[in-house]
Design an enzyme around this catalytic site. Structure first.
Site, PDB file in Angstrom:
ATOM      1  N   ASN A   1      51.367  32.697  59.833  1.00 39.30           N
ATOM      2  CA  ASN A   1      52.680  33.127  59.351  1.00 39.30           C
ATOM      3  C   ASN A   1      52.784  34.642  59.370  1.00 39.30           C
ATOM      4  OD1 ASN A   1      53.749  30.563  58.845  1.00 39.30           O
ATOM      5  ND2 ASN A   1      52.556  30.438  56.943  1.00 39.30           N
ATOM      6  N   CYS A   2      54.037  35.113  59.430  1.00 40.49           N
ATOM      7  CA  CYS A   2      54.282  36.551  59.415  1.00 40.49           C
ATOM      8  C   CYS A   2      53.777  37.149  58.116  1.00 40.49           C
ATOM      9  CB  CYS A   2      55.781  36.817  59.538  1.00 40.49           C
ATOM     10  SG  CYS A   2      56.267  37.063  61.242  1.00 40.49           S
ATOM     11  N   PRO A   3      53.249  38.362  58.122  1.00 43.77           N
ATOM     12  CA  PRO A   3      53.126  39.251  59.289  1.00 43.77           C
ATOM     13  C   PRO A   3      51.796  39.140  60.032  1.00 43.77           C
ATOM     14  CG  PRO A   3      52.580  40.454  57.317  1.00 43.77           C
ATOM     15  CD  PRO A   3      52.817  39.039  56.885  1.00 43.77           C
TER      16      PRO A   3
END
Lengths: 193, 91
Positions: A11-13
């Site tokens: 998942n981001c970041p």
């Protein structure tokens, strides 16, 4: 040589950080980044482009393949008049004391910003700062000069929505808190106005 | 590339804001900016005026009955890194 980074499931970041680290250790290589969500795709693409890569995206069964090659414009980018600073604008008036004076000072600030090089990498607008990037703002022409030189002009989407300005954005892009955090974390320094 | 425009520098911030408002009410295109470094006088605020509207601005200024000691007009010529500011008189 092309270095492949499989960032699927992250998942981001995390995909952005992984990509950035790989680029920093191998500045002369090309990269193939694989992600499987749209946010990661957009953010890695933007990172690549900011660092002077040509980024081509292909989609295969829900996975995004980002081919990042050193662009022909790299030389120009390296001599760029843009540094790695980020300017954070959280109000449409500069300083406290008089609102009228604050507005005048803010206009003066953005004029002066166009006159002094190097330019910052990005200018982030949050809270009433978004009055500066929307219709009726008196600094649009200065922001246009910055944007024309490659400065990212980013307005907080939540804030545009709060002030009913979502359809009045006159320059730059809408952003969210994750991008704001990334921009700040990756900046050489953050200048708060 | 040579660029020419006009700058009106002011002795007081309030006076600068007052004149800006008057000229804006007259729908004249002026920008309040920090006084360029080549002009050392003034409170730090100036009006920047494009050459093509300067004539209308001069007429408007004359009609306002302003205190001539409170401001100074300059013609500014920007040529690359070289800037020249020449004081001019509209009275």
């Amino acid at each position: 040589m092309t270095i492949t980074i499989d960032a699927r499931g992250l998942n981001c970041p995390a995909p952005v950080i992984k990509t950035k680290k790989a680029i920093e250790s191998n500045p002369n290589e090309d990269f193939m980044i694989i992600v499987n969500n749209v946010g990661a795709k957009e953010n890695v693409k933007r990172l690549g482009e900011n660092l002077g890569y040509d980024v081509t995206v292909t989609e295969k069964t829900g996975d995004f393949f980002l081919q990042m090659s050193k662009s022909c414009c790299t030389v120009i980018k390296e001599n760029s008049i843009i540094n790695n600073d980020v300017i954070y604008v959280s109000t449409d008036k500069m300083g406290q004391g008089s609102d009228d004076l604050g507005k005048v000072l803010m206009k003066g600030y953005f004029y002066a910003l166009t006159e002094v090089k190097p330019y910052p990498k990005a200018v982030l607008f949050v809270n009433s700062g978004v009055y500066l990037t929307t219709e009726g703002s008196e600094v649009l022409e200065y922001l246009r000069v910055l944007a024309d030189h490659g400065v990212e002009i980013l307005s907080c989407g939540t804030c545009l929505n709060f002030f009913n300005l979502s359809d009045k954005l006159a320059i730059g892009d809408v952003t969210n808190m994750y991008t704001i955090v990334e921009q700040m974390n990756q900046a050489a320094k953050v200048i708060r106005v | 590339m040579e660029e020419e425009f006009f700058i009106i520098s002011f002795e007081s911030t309030h006076y600068a804001m007052l004149v800006e408002n008057k000229l804006k009410e007259a729908e004249l295109k002026v920008n309040l900016i920090p006084t360029p470094r080549i002009i050392t006088a003034s409170c730090g605020l100036s009006l920047k005026i494009d050459s093509d509207v300067m004539e209308d601005v001069s007429k408007a200024l004359k009609s306002y009955d302003l205190d001539a000691t409170m401001f100074q007009i300059y013609r500014v010529i920007k040529n690359g890194n070289e800037n020249k500011a020449i004081p001019i008189n509209i009275h």
